[in-house]
Write a protein that holds these residues in place. Structure first.
Motif, mmCIF file in Angstrom:
data_model
loop_
_atom_site.group_PDB
_atom_site.id
_atom_site.type_symbol
_atom_site.label_atom_id
_atom_site.label_comp_id
_atom_site.label_asym_id
_atom_site.label_seq_id
_atom_site.Cartn_x
_atom_site.Cartn_y
_atom_site.Cartn_z
ATOM 1 N N TRP A 30 59.323 26.374 93.309
ATOM 2 C CA TRP A 30 60.628 27.011 93.200
ATOM 3 C C TRP A 30 60.717 27.613 91.804
ATOM 4 C CZ3 TRP A 30 64.074 22.496 95.284
ATOM 5 C CH2 TRP A 30 63.808 22.353 96.651
ATOM 6 N N LYS A 34 66.700 31.074 84.449
ATOM 7 C CA LYS A 34 68.013 30.484 84.223
ATOM 8 C C LYS A 34 69.059 31.517 83.845
ATOM 9 C CE LYS A 34 66.295 25.915 82.947
ATOM 10 N NZ LYS A 34 66.237 24.880 81.897
ATOM 11 N N SER A 121 71.664 12.280 98.971
ATOM 12 C CA SER A 121 70.949 13.480 98.544
ATOM 13 C C SER A 121 71.293 14.705 99.380
ATOM 14 C CB SER A 121 69.435 13.234 98.596
ATOM 15 O OG SER A 121 69.026 12.895 99.926
ATOM 16 N N GLY A 123 73.461 16.980 98.886
ATOM 17 C CA GLY A 123 73.666 18.169 98.058
ATOM 18 C C GLY A 123 74.974 18.885 98.344
ATOM 19 N N SER A 166 78.203 23.268 98.883
ATOM 20 C CA SER A 166 77.042 22.812 98.124
ATOM 21 C C SER A 166 77.435 22.542 96.677
ATOM 22 C CB SER A 166 75.920 23.857 98.177
ATOM 23 O OG SER A 166 76.361 25.114 97.705
ATOM 24 N N ASN A 167 76.926 21.453 96.116
ATOM 25 C CA ASN A 167 77.232 21.146 94.725
ATOM 26 C C ASN A 167 76.461 22.079 93.786
ATOM 27 O OD1 ASN A 167 74.579 20.121 94.601
ATOM 28 N ND2 ASN A 167 75.261 18.014 94.943
ATOM 29 N N ASP A 168 76.703 21.946 92.491
ATOM 30 C CA ASP A 168 76.103 22.879 91.536
ATOM 31 C C ASP A 168 74.578 22.862 91.594
ATOM 32 O OD1 ASP A 168 78.621 23.590 90.714
ATOM 33 O OD2 ASP A 168 78.625 22.362 88.905
ATOM 34 N N GLU A 169 74.012 21.683 91.704
ATOM 35 C CA GLU A 169 72.544 21.577 91.738
ATOM 36 C C GLU A 169 71.966 22.276 92.960
ATOM 37 O OE1 GLU A 169 69.056 18.115 91.895
ATOM 38 O OE2 GLU A 169 71.171 17.554 91.672
ATOM 39 N N THR A 170 72.566 22.029 94.127
ATOM 40 C CA THR A 170 72.088 22.657 95.356
ATOM 41 C C THR A 170 72.338 24.157 95.338
ATOM 42 O OG1 THR A 170 72.510 20.621 96.594
ATOM 43 C CG2 THR A 170 72.272 22.641 97.876
ATOM 44 N N THR A 172 72.399 26.060 92.764
ATOM 45 C CA THR A 172 71.396 26.637 91.879
ATOM 46 C C THR A 172 70.063 26.784 92.602
ATOM 47 O OG1 THR A 172 72.442 25.700 89.914
ATOM 48 C CG2 THR A 172 70.128 26.314 89.717
ATOM 49 N N ARG A 173 69.694 25.762 93.344
ATOM 50 C CA ARG A 173 68.433 25.802 94.081
ATOM 51 C C ARG A 173 68.441 26.886 95.148
ATOM 52 N NH1 ARG A 173 66.866 23.616 98.803
ATOM 53 N NH2 ARG A 173 68.664 22.234 98.988
ATOM 54 N N ARG A 177 76.247 29.780 96.718
ATOM 55 C CA ARG A 177 77.147 28.666 97.025
ATOM 56 C C ARG A 177 77.308 28.631 98.540
ATOM 57 N NH1 ARG A 177 78.785 24.580 93.595
ATOM 58 N NH2 ARG A 177 78.921 26.188 91.976
#
Length: 478
Positions: A30, A34, A121, A123, A166-170, A172-173, A177
């Motif tokens: 991935w 940034k 997990s 997300g 989706s949370n911030d981490e997900t 971002t991945r 959103r």
């Protein structure tokens, strides 16, 4: 530039099974900058037999998943299993015990929903629950109620699912959103199939936006989506109004931040039908085109769903750009109803008849048919209920690599889950059938030494009637 690698390990007790693929090693990289966190990026999948670039937008189906289903794209498989598990969670969270005063509600609060169900997990974070009321004689078998008629829960109201973001981490991945709308399926075995034999009804009859009065869907689905009971705080607004208000609220928040968004709607069985109906409604109402934001792609991940509406409904869903991927067991009967005689196959032979009439039922979207007889873990003979089981479908997804490919478990998903609420696995695997159950059926010993079902607190925490009403006024629905 940052790079991440994931190692997908198999369950230890399955490592030596002949149908587990341990030869092909897949390396997921991935990569994202940034400083360009909201820009689309790609996932590189490399293996001895495969080398391709997978865009995250492809996973949402802009090209109808062309080239991704046969052979099965590993990233799409992971996404399908994730959304399928979110739909399965609805069954586990639903209070279907008629001895419970809260029968028909959700057993866990929204703030800890995924944690309480062992899905830390996931997300995603739940922003709202969805409720529907039974005010029509068209849908008697869809709803469950408590034996205690004067309990704290309204017998005419059932919890039907949730909206999660989706949370911030997900986010971002994913590079976006993701707004997930998850519908609960039926828990009344398959008796509800009889209700599918009622009649088609124009969506405009229940005040849904429609450009053609001949766009029709099954009346039972339509009433679950639009009925409300003003006497109950949970059904003051219909499931439709709750969803449209929440989608507008959430897209406004992230739209003002300049974030890219997607809307993914999922459900199993009855939930699949409601997922497609709500996708149509969101798009036809223009909620996929918020101000100062690019169009939000809408995808439906449908699991074991029946036909929803007529041919005109199908055509309008396609015109609206909604992408639907239907996953089902080819031996399951539910996807074949209603419309056994008049459906998308017969209408293709006489298209002028289908255009002239409005009683031809039609499936919507691309199909991914799976075959449970290809899995060496599953019994050769299954009853109708077992063939419709959601956990079985997730197992089949895990082992599917293409129409002519051998069944090989890719993610190493625990096979014991297949028997969680069924008797599906071969006895040689020593997994008891229907093993998932609440300890002591939920009874707890109170301070008096009595075994009672505990009182439930904080079930109203998520209700925001004033917010729902405010957004509905903005949408000119009230």
């Amino acid at each position: 530039m940052a790079a991440f690698k994931l190692n997908l390990s198999l369950n230890h007790h399955l490592q030596n099974h002949p149908f587990i693929n341990t030869k092909t090693k897949i390396d997921f990289s991935w990569q994202f900058n940034k400083t360009l966190i909201n820009q689309p990026f790609t996932i590189t999948c490399t293996s001895k037999h495969m080398e391709k670039m997978v865009s995250l937008r492809e996973i949402q189906g802009p090209d109808n998943w062309s080239g991704m289903l046969d052979p099965m794209d590993p990233v799409l498989r992971n996404d399908l299993i994730r959304y399928g598990e979110m739909a399965q969670a609805c069954y586990e969270a639903f209070d279907k015990d008629p001895y419970s005063k809260y029968c028909g509600s959700c057993k866990v609060p929204p703030k800890s929903f995924f944690q309480d169900l062992g899905m830390d997990s996931s997300g995603y974070e739940i922003t709202s629950y969805i409720y529907s009321s039974n005010t029509s004689n068209l849908i008697p078998k869809f709803f469950i109620k408590s034996l205690k008629s004067d309990g704290p829960w309204n017998s005419r109201v059932n919890w039907m699912g949730y909206v999660a973001v989706s949370n911030d981490e997900t986010a971002t991945r994913l590079g976006r959103r993701d707004i997930a709308i998850v519908w609960r399926g039926t828990v009344t075995k398959l008796e509800w199939m009889e209700d599918l034999m009622n009649f088609l009804k124009p969506v405009s009859a229940q005040n849904l936006a429609s450009r053609d009065p001949n766009i029709k869907v099954m009346a039972g689905f339509l009433h679950i989506y639009t009925d409300k009971d003003q006497s109950c705080m949970y059904s003051k607004f219909s499931a439709r109004e709750q969803i449209l208000a929440e989608v507008r609220r959430v897209t406004k928040i992230y739209g003002e931040r300049g974030e890219k968004m997607s809307i993914t709607i999922t459900g199993h069985s009855l939930g699949s039908a409601l997922a497609i109906l709500s996708a149509y409604d969101i798009a036809e109402s223009g909620l996929d085109k918020p101000e100062k934001t690019e169009r939000i792609p809408i995808s439906v991940m449908s699991f074991s769903g029946p036909r929803v509406g007529n041919t005109k409904f199908k055509k309008r869903v396609q015109e609206l750009g909604i992408k639907v991927l239907r996953v089902f067991n080819i031996h399951d009967r539910v996807p074949n109803v209603p419309g056994v005689l008049f459906n998308e196959c017969t209408s293709a032979l006489v298209p002028w008849v289908a255009d002239w009439t409005s009683f031809f039922y039609s499936h919507v979207g691309e199909e991914l048919g799976l075959d449970h007889t290809k899995s060496s873990f599953v019994k050769e003979r299954l009853d109708m209920v077992s063939m419709h089981n959601m956990e079985l479908l997730l197992h089949l997804l895990d082992g599917y690599d293409g129409k002519d490919s051998e069944f090989r478990v890719a993610r190493g998903r625990d096979i014991a889950l297949v028997n969680k609420d069924g008797d599906i696995l071969k006895h040689e695997y020593l997994i008891p059938p229907h093993w998932s159950q609440v300890e002591n059926k939920g009874l707890r010993k109170n301070s008096k030494g009595e075994w009672k079902l505990p009182e439930r607190k904080g079930i109203e925490d998520h209700l925001r009637h004033l917010q729902v009403e405010r957004h509905l006024r903005k949408l000119r629905l009230i």
